[in-house]
Design a protein around this motif. Structure first.
Motif, PDB file in Angstrom:
ATOM      1  N   ALA A 182       8.395  13.007  -5.789  1.00 39.67           N
ATOM      2  CA  ALA A 182       9.398  12.180  -5.113  1.00 39.67           C
ATOM      3  C   ALA A 182       9.136  12.134  -3.610  1.00 39.67           C
ATOM      4  CB  ALA A 182      10.794  12.722  -5.400  1.00 39.67           C
ATOM      5  N   GLY A 183       8.821  13.293  -3.021  1.00 41.07           N
ATOM      6  CA  GLY A 183       8.530  13.331  -1.595  1.00 41.07           C
ATOM      7  C   GLY A 183       7.318  12.494  -1.238  1.00 41.07           C
ATOM      8  N   ALA A 184       6.291  12.537  -2.093  1.00 44.73           N
ATOM      9  CA  ALA A 184       5.083  11.745  -1.858  1.00 44.73           C
ATOM     10  C   ALA A 184       5.393  10.256  -1.896  1.00 44.73           C
ATOM     11  CB  ALA A 184       4.029  12.094  -2.909  1.00 44.73           C
ATOM     12  N   LEU A 185       6.171   9.833  -2.878  1.00 48.80           N
ATOM     13  CA  LEU A 185       6.499   8.404  -3.013  1.00 48.80           C
ATOM     14  C   LEU A 185       7.356   7.918  -1.857  1.00 48.80           C
ATOM     15  CD1 LEU A 185       7.172   8.158  -6.859  1.00 48.80           C
ATOM     16  CD2 LEU A 185       5.117   7.473  -5.602  1.00 48.80           C
ATOM     17  N   VAL A 186       8.305   8.736  -1.419  1.00 49.19           N
ATOM     18  CA  VAL A 186       9.141   8.348  -0.279  1.00 49.19           C
ATOM     19  C   VAL A 186       8.288   8.215   0.984  1.00 49.19           C
ATOM     20  CG1 VAL A 186      10.982   9.106   1.265  1.00 49.19           C
ATOM     21  CG2 VAL A 186      11.273   9.303  -1.214  1.00 49.19           C
ATOM     22  N   ALA A 187       7.404   9.175   1.213  1.00 49.08           N
ATOM     23  CA  ALA A 187       6.542   9.131   2.396  1.00 49.08           C
ATOM     24  C   ALA A 187       5.634   7.906   2.373  1.00 49.08           C
ATOM     25  CB  ALA A 187       5.711  10.411   2.480  1.00 49.08           C
ATOM     26  N   VAL A 188       5.051   7.611   1.222  1.00 50.07           N
ATOM     27  CA  VAL A 188       4.163   6.457   1.116  1.00 50.07           C
ATOM     28  C   VAL A 188       4.948   5.149   1.246  1.00 50.07           C
ATOM     29  CG1 VAL A 188       2.615   5.198  -0.435  1.00 50.07           C
ATOM     30  CG2 VAL A 188       2.411   7.677  -0.205  1.00 50.07           C
ATOM     31  N   LEU A 189       6.178   5.120   0.739  1.00 51.29           N
ATOM     32  CA  LEU A 189       7.012   3.932   0.904  1.00 51.29           C
ATOM     33  C   LEU A 189       7.271   3.660   2.380  1.00 51.29           C
ATOM     34  CD1 LEU A 189       8.810   1.652  -0.134  1.00 51.29           C
ATOM     35  CD2 LEU A 189      10.663   3.324  -0.382  1.00 51.29           C
ATOM     36  N   LEU A 190       7.619   4.678   3.140  1.00 53.73           N
ATOM     37  CA  LEU A 190       7.836   4.511   4.576  1.00 53.73           C
ATOM     38  C   LEU A 190       6.551   4.069   5.274  1.00 53.73           C
ATOM     39  CD1 LEU A 190      10.061   7.655   5.296  1.00 53.73           C
ATOM     40  CD2 LEU A 190      10.797   5.264   5.112  1.00 53.73           C
ATOM     41  N   TYR A 191       5.438   4.685   4.884  1.00 51.01           N
ATOM     42  CA  TYR A 191       4.133   4.304   5.436  1.00 51.01           C
ATOM     43  C   TYR A 191       3.831   2.837   5.133  1.00 51.01           C
ATOM     44  CZ  TYR A 191      -1.007   4.341   5.867  1.00 51.01           C
ATOM     45  OH  TYR A 191      -2.314   4.064   6.184  1.00 51.01           O
ATOM     46  N   ALA A 192       4.108   2.408   3.910  1.00 51.78           N
ATOM     47  CA  ALA A 192       3.847   1.023   3.506  1.00 51.78           C
ATOM     48  C   ALA A 192       4.725   0.052   4.286  1.00 51.78           C
ATOM     49  CB  ALA A 192       4.092   0.864   2.008  1.00 51.78           C
ATOM     50  N   LEU A 193       5.979   0.419   4.512  1.00 60.15           N
ATOM     51  CA  LEU A 193       6.873  -0.446   5.276  1.00 60.15           C
ATOM     52  C   LEU A 193       6.384  -0.613   6.706  1.00 60.15           C
ATOM     53  CD1 LEU A 193      10.322   0.858   3.986  1.00 60.15           C
ATOM     54  CD2 LEU A 193       9.309  -1.388   3.526  1.00 60.15           C
ATOM     55  N   ILE A 194       5.936   0.481   7.314  1.00 63.75           N
ATOM     56  CA  ILE A 194       5.409   0.416   8.679  1.00 63.75           C
ATOM     57  C   ILE A 194       4.131  -0.409   8.723  1.00 63.75           C
ATOM     58  CG2 ILE A 194       4.437   1.783  10.569  1.00 63.75           C
ATOM     59  CD1 ILE A 194       6.329   4.066   9.650  1.00 63.75           C
ATOM     60  N   TRP A 195       3.238  -0.152   7.763  1.00 64.88           N
ATOM     61  CA  TRP A 195       1.961  -0.878   7.724  1.00 64.88           C
ATOM     62  C   TRP A 195       2.187  -2.368   7.515  1.00 64.88           C
ATOM     63  CZ3 TRP A 195      -2.592   0.488   3.841  1.00 64.88           C
ATOM     64  CH2 TRP A 195      -3.710  -0.275   4.174  1.00 64.88           C
ATOM     65  N   SER A 196       3.152  -2.720   6.678  1.00 65.67           N
ATOM     66  CA  SER A 196       3.352  -4.129   6.320  1.00 65.67           C
ATOM     67  C   SER A 196       3.767  -4.976   7.515  1.00 65.67           C
ATOM     68  CB  SER A 196       4.400  -4.244   5.219  1.00 65.67           C
ATOM     69  OG  SER A 196       5.668  -3.800   5.678  1.00 65.67           O
ATOM     70  N   TYR A 197       4.339  -4.360   8.552  1.00 64.93           N
ATOM     71  CA  TYR A 197       4.744  -5.125   9.727  1.00 64.93           C
ATOM     72  C   TYR A 197       3.553  -5.635  10.516  1.00 64.93           C
ATOM     73  CZ  TYR A 197       9.730  -4.157   9.356  1.00 64.93           C
ATOM     74  OH  TYR A 197      11.035  -4.122   8.934  1.00 64.93           O
ATOM     75  N   GLY A 198       2.470  -4.875  10.510  1.00 67.37           N
ATOM     76  CA  GLY A 198       1.317  -5.283  11.300  1.00 67.37           C
ATOM     77  C   GLY A 198       0.134  -5.738  10.491  1.00 67.37           C
ATOM     78  N   GLU A 199       0.291  -5.845   9.175  1.00 70.51           N
ATOM     79  CA  GLU A 199      -0.821  -6.196   8.294  1.00 70.51           C
ATOM     80  C   GLU A 199      -0.698  -7.651   7.851  1.00 70.51           C
ATOM     81  OE1 GLU A 199      -3.984  -6.637   6.434  1.00 70.51           O
ATOM     82  OE2 GLU A 199      -3.669  -4.636   7.251  1.00 70.51           O
ATOM     83  N   ASP A 200      -1.699  -8.457   8.230  1.00 67.01           N
ATOM     84  CA  ASP A 200      -1.696  -9.868   7.858  1.00 67.01           C
ATOM     85  C   ASP A 200      -2.524 -10.150   6.611  1.00 67.01           C
ATOM     86  OD1 ASP A 200      -0.126 -10.489  10.088  1.00 67.01           O
ATOM     87  OD2 ASP A 200      -1.904 -10.593  11.377  1.00 67.01           O
ATOM     88  N   ALA A 201      -3.522  -9.285   6.336  1.00 68.85           N
ATOM     89  CA  ALA A 201      -4.439  -9.552   5.224  1.00 68.85           C
ATOM     90  C   ALA A 201      -3.780  -9.362   3.869  1.00 68.85           C
ATOM     91  CB  ALA A 201      -5.669  -8.646   5.332  1.00 68.85           C
ATOM     92  N   ILE A 202      -2.785  -8.455   3.797  1.00 67.12           N
ATOM     93  CA  ILE A 202      -2.130  -8.163   2.527  1.00 67.12           C
ATOM     94  C   ILE A 202      -0.640  -8.388   2.688  1.00 67.12           C
ATOM     95  CG2 ILE A 202      -1.859  -6.473   0.677  1.00 67.12           C
ATOM     96  CD1 ILE A 202      -4.181  -4.914   1.867  1.00 67.12           C
ATOM     97  N   PRO A 203      -0.031  -9.298   1.921  1.00 67.45           N
ATOM     98  CA  PRO A 203       1.414  -9.520   2.021  1.00 67.45           C
ATOM     99  C   PRO A 203       2.190  -8.244   1.687  1.00 67.45           C
ATOM    100  CG  PRO A 203       0.347 -11.245   0.721  1.00 67.45           C
ATOM    101  CD  PRO A 203      -0.675 -10.183   0.948  1.00 67.45           C
ATOM    102  N   ALA A 204       3.351  -8.083   2.334  1.00 70.19           N
ATOM    103  CA  ALA A 204       4.168  -6.887   2.093  1.00 70.19           C
ATOM    104  C   ALA A 204       4.569  -6.770   0.633  1.00 70.19           C
ATOM    105  CB  ALA A 204       5.406  -6.928   2.991  1.00 70.19           C
ATOM    106  N   THR A 205       4.779  -7.907  -0.028  1.00 69.92           N
ATOM    107  CA  THR A 205       5.170  -7.880  -1.439  1.00 69.92           C
ATOM    108  C   THR A 205       4.068  -7.344  -2.338  1.00 69.92           C
ATOM    109  OG1 THR A 205       4.475 -10.210  -1.600  1.00 69.92           O
ATOM    110  CG2 THR A 205       6.835  -9.766  -1.244  1.00 69.92           C
ATOM    111  N   VAL A 206       2.841  -7.330  -1.816  1.00 71.68           N
ATOM    112  CA  VAL A 206       1.709  -6.757  -2.552  1.00 71.68           C
ATOM    113  C   VAL A 206       1.403  -5.354  -2.033  1.00 71.68           C
ATOM    114  CG1 VAL A 206      -0.757  -6.976  -3.066  1.00 71.68           C
ATOM    115  CG2 VAL A 206       0.703  -9.010  -3.032  1.00 71.68           C
ATOM    116  N   LEU A 207       1.415  -5.190  -0.716  1.00 73.28           N
ATOM    117  CA  LEU A 207       1.018  -3.921  -0.109  1.00 73.28           C
ATOM    118  C   LEU A 207       1.920  -2.763  -0.534  1.00 73.28           C
ATOM    119  CD1 LEU A 207      -0.825  -2.446   1.921  1.00 73.28           C
ATOM    120  CD2 LEU A 207       0.834  -3.008   3.700  1.00 73.28           C
ATOM    121  N   ILE A 208       3.230  -2.973  -0.522  1.00 76.35           N
ATOM    122  CA  ILE A 208       4.161  -1.879  -0.823  1.00 76.35           C
ATOM    123  C   ILE A 208       4.010  -1.382  -2.254  1.00 76.35           C
ATOM    124  CG2 ILE A 208       6.607  -1.252  -1.010  1.00 76.35           C
ATOM    125  CD1 ILE A 208       7.088  -3.124   1.407  1.00 76.35           C
ATOM    126  N   PRO A 209       4.075  -2.259  -3.276  1.00 79.53           N
ATOM    127  CA  PRO A 209       3.861  -1.733  -4.633  1.00 79.53           C
ATOM    128  C   PRO A 209       2.457  -1.202  -4.864  1.00 79.53           C
ATOM    129  CG  PRO A 209       4.074  -4.134  -4.666  1.00 79.53           C
ATOM    130  CD  PRO A 209       4.457  -3.681  -3.295  1.00 79.53           C
TER     131      PRO A 209
END
Length: 270
Positions: A182-209
């Motif tokens: 659970a801790g790993a998934l929460v940490a990666v979810l937060l990481y994905a949310l942060i990354w998705s703000y500055g990532e243009d190559a991969i849409p957030a709807t793809v990057l997060i899952p």
């Protein structure tokens, strides 16, 4: 031991970052071939191959990995998103979702040397190719995916130590807990949310899952290597890295994730 572990980690990370951003493609290829060969040697220990089988396996691995890398290098020189090895990445995905989970559920050792040889190649060769192709696409993307897995491992360790009560797979890896997952998934979810703000190559709807899937598969890869070590009666896959064990001990979660990351990028690009 802690001092050696930290020093080794700093040296490994520094060397990896230097190689990732500054090595020419041919030297990056040579590095990957060397790492794959070292990993295959450790795999022969886990598979408990005889000396003759070990020599034959190492030779075949060098030939296979070398040929595949040369073919891939020619292809990515024309198009970094070349689909030439999509089939290899798909085979890796199928193995980690179905094959590895079956082995983890049964917990029975694999008796066939031929099957063990093919499993070793399914673990190592797609990872080698994914490392080459992801770097050709964008070194920062490769680093981003690897950082997600490193973060997942770290978060799982600390959250498991802090809150862990329910064992994930006590007969395989007693230290892992569902709270760590659970801790790993929460940490990666937060990481994905942060990354998705500055990532243009991969849409957030793809990057997060995708990153959440990689975190889950990283845990599968870690457990699978732990199971192989238990069957072989070994604590570590090797002793080449002071305080960290062997190559496979450090890349176990990457073997089950980087080929899938490469596959996702290629499918997204089509």
């Amino acid at each position: 031991m802690l001092r050696a572990r930290i020093l080794t980690a700093v040296i490994m990370l520094s060397a990896f970052l230097a190689a990732l951003f500054y090595l020419s493609p041919i030297f990056w290829m040579a590095l990957l071939l060397a790492l794959t060969t070292a990993g295959s040697l450790e795999w022969t220990r886990l598979a408990r191959f005889s000396l003759n089988h070990t020599i034959a396996y190492l030779l075949l691995t060098v030939l296979l990995a070398g040929e595949l890398l040369f073919v891939l290098s020619d292809a990515v020189a024309v198009d970094p998103y070349t689909p030439s090895f999509v089939g290899v990445y798909v085979a890796s995905l199928i193995f980690w979702i179905f094959g590895a989970t079956i082995f983890l559920k049964s917990k029975r050792p694999v008796g066939s040397p031929v099957l063990l040889a093919f499993i070793g190649w399914l673990v190592l060769l797609p990872t080698c190719l994914a490392l080459y192709q992801l770097r050709a696409i964008d070194p920062l993307l490769l680093l981003g995916f690897m950082s997600a897995i490193w973060l997942s491992d770290t978060a799982a360790y600390f959250s498991g130590r802090t809150w862990g009560k329910n064992k994930l797979a006590p007969s395989i890896s007693p230290g892992k807990t569902w709270e760590g997952v659970a801790g790993a998934l929460v940490a990666v979810l937060l990481y994905a949310l942060i990354w998705s703000y500055g990532e243009d190559a991969i849409p957030a709807t793809v990057l997060i899952p995708l990153l959440l899937l990689l975190a889950a598969l990283g845990i599968v890869g870690d457990l699978f290597e732990s199971l192989m070590k238990r069957h072989a009666g070994l604590k570590d896959s090797g002793a080449i890295l002071p305080g960290h064990g062997g190559i496979l001990d450090r890349i176990d979660a990457l073997t089950s994730t980087l080929p899938i990351a490469a596959l996702a990028l290629l499918l997204l690009h089509t």
